[in-house]
Design an enzyme around this catalytic site. Structure first.
Site, PDB file in Angstrom:
ATOM      1  N   SER A  45      16.585  50.963 -37.871  1.00 23.03           N
ATOM      2  CA  SER A  45      16.009  50.678 -39.194  1.00 23.03           C
ATOM      3  C   SER A  45      14.712  51.430 -39.471  1.00 23.03           C
ATOM      4  O   SER A  45      14.207  51.391 -40.594  1.00 23.03           O
ATOM      5  CB  SER A  45      15.764  49.165 -39.331  1.00 23.03           C
ATOM      6  N   HIS A  49       7.470  47.043 -36.778  1.00 23.01           N
ATOM      7  CA  HIS A  49       7.399  45.627 -37.121  1.00 23.01           C
ATOM      8  C   HIS A  49       5.992  45.057 -36.972  1.00 23.01           C
ATOM      9  O   HIS A  49       5.151  45.580 -36.227  1.00 23.01           O
ATOM     10  CB  HIS A  49       8.367  44.832 -36.252  1.00 23.01           C
ATOM     11  N   SER A 340       8.841  49.773 -32.208  1.00 21.94           N
ATOM     12  CA  SER A 340       7.452  49.404 -32.498  1.00 21.94           C
ATOM     13  C   SER A 340       6.614  49.307 -31.231  1.00 21.94           C
ATOM     14  O   SER A 340       5.400  49.492 -31.268  1.00 21.94           O
ATOM     15  CB  SER A 340       7.413  48.057 -33.230  1.00 21.94           C
TER      16      SER A 340
END
Length: 479
Positions: A45, A49, A340
């Site tokens: 994606s 985050h 992340s």
């Protein structure tokens, strides 16, 4: 003989290589594919985050918070596309509003800054295209979007300039240990190293079991996506999540750093190498996405793709030195928020190596910055200077993305050279636009063959074996 061997050249392996490159350590990255970042790193994606989702006390929570901040620093330093646009977790009922409260408290406990819950009015003001059924949202302004493959490539390239070696097309077949030396069997011979970092992604459990007892198991989990044309790129201003459930963070709708819109993923068990897309999976994604943003025009989809998550039953990162095999460090289960967290994890891996006995002497002079000339983003004056210096920058090859021949040639001669059409795409975006290489692909193929001095038929689309040209027609033309 190497001091450290890193198995896997995804975002985790490249992060470790980048950090080790700062020390007088002889390190090598072993990767079975013909390029870095061709597994989960290129098919996710692309979200950095915020840290409100992981359970407090987990490694995911710890490294997500650290990685969120460090990623932003590195992207600026290494000239990697990154935008901090914030995220909204949307609730569609009073029951889901309770989930927002839980995420808010969890985020505060994890140390996430500036979290707040927006009411329907505030949500509609900030996101006019959100569904009328949305009643509230958790706002996390520290969330960002990134180009994950460019991030991995940047760290890999800088590590090469700092002395780390990359052995591509090299698959690990077995690992043994003799006299405190790990002997790594590959299809290209034996590689010896004093320490091993297992960052093999969806295969990390198999690599671990080559040398150690079984301590974790990867259960691959596939997610399918839509990539939308830039015409849809401004439909939302934030990363739009739905309330998470036992399967994950759910289907999201988000801008990308390149101006597109990404929609997905679903969640389904799969084989480690299954990146196929299915009608059922994409229909599920579409149905869920329009619940958040009804106005998505799926006729503007330019590509579907799938990525495989390295999920474990523990639902936490598996980062530790093997108890019985000193010097073997596992970095497994790097599912979301793995992207992340990777750069923060890497710093601790270096500390673990030092605690295990590796001598860590910092280098006096290292390469720690990187700059890429992106023609489409330059001013007219800057473009003129670049073309004067190298006329190849005056020839547009990819019209969708305004990518020049000079940028493509540069991609073929960087510290880790591109050797396929998709490898060029990952480095400079040629073929990333609306036509997905339909027009520029053959020209890119010709440039690769010319610059690498190889036959046109030997230029693959992506991985080895993905040949585009297979032979000649009767009249002698390529087919």
């Amino acid at each position: 003989m190497y001091d450290v061997a890193i198995i896997g050249a995804g975002i985790t392996g490249c992060s470790i290589a980048y950090e080790l490159g700062k020390y007088n350590v002889k390190a090598v990255v072993i990767e079975k594919e013909n390029d870095v970042s061709v597994g989960t790193t290129k098919a996710n994606s692309a979200i950095i985050h915020g840290g409100y989702d992981p359970k407090p006390g987990t490694l995911m929570a710890k490294y997500n918070i650290q990685g969120n901040k460090y990623t932003k620093e590195l992207c600026k330093k290494l000239d990697v596309p990154f935008k901090q646009i914030g995220a909204l977790v949307v609730a569609f009922s009073e029951e889901e509003k309770k989930t927002l409260e839980e995420l808010l408290e969890r985020g505060k406990e994890n140390g996430v800054p500036d979290l707040e819950i927006w009411d329907q009015k505030k949500l509609r003001e900030e996101e006019p295209n959100i569904s009328d059924e949305a009643v509230a949202a958790l706002s996390s302004p520290n969330v960002g979007i990134v180009s994950p493959w460019e991030f991995a490539l940047a760290m890999a390239e800088v590590s090469v300039e700092n002395g780390v070696e990359f052995k591509l097309n090299t698959e690990v077949k077995g690992i043994s240990k003799e006299n405190d030396v790990f002997k790594i069997e590959t299809n290209n011979g034996v590689i010896e190293a004093g320490y091993v970092c297992n960052a093999a992604g969806v295969y990390a459990d198999k690599v671990n079991e080559m040398c150690n007892e079984k301590t974790f198991e990867i259960t691959p989990n596939k997610g399918e996506y839509y990539l939308m044309d830039k015409s849809q790129g401004t439909l939302v201003n934030h990363v739009i999540f739905q309330c998470p459930n036992e399967k994950g963070k759910g289907v999201l709708v988000s801008p990308t750093v390149h101006g597109n819109l990404i929609v997905g993923p679903d969640s389904q068990p799969s084989a480690a190498n299954d990146v196929s897309t299915t009608r059922e999976g994409l229909d599920f994604v579409r149905t869920k996405a329009v619940k958040s943003v009804p106005g998505i025009n799926f006729r503007e989809s330019i590509r579907n793709f799938a990525g495989v998550r390295a999920r474990t039953k523990m639902h936490d990162f598996q980062i530790y030195e093997d108890k019985k095999n000193k010097g073997f460090i596992n970095v497994g289960g790097m599912e979301s928020p793995g992207l992340s967290s990777a750069c923060a994890v890497a710093r601790d891996i270096v500390k673990m190596l030092g605690n295990s006995g590796l001598s860590l002497e910092e280098k006096k002079n290292i390469v720690d910055e990187r700059h890429i000339d992106r023609f489409k983003h330059l001013s007219h004056e800057e473009r003129a200077k670049l073309v004067e210096k190298d006329p190849a920058y005056g020839k547009i090859i990819c019209r969708c993305e305004t990518i020049t021949e000079g940028e493509i040639v540069h991609a073929l001669h960087r510290p880790i050279p591109a050797t396929s059409i998709d490898a060029v795409k990952r480095r400079c975006n040629a073929g990333m636009g609306r036509c997905q290489g339909g027009f520029c692909g053959p020209r890119v193929q010709e440039i690769i063959a010319r610059e690498l001095n190889i036959p046109l038929a030997e230029v693959p689309q992506d991985r080895l074996g993905t040949n585009i040209i297979t032979g000649e027609t009767k009249d002698g033309g390529a087919q």
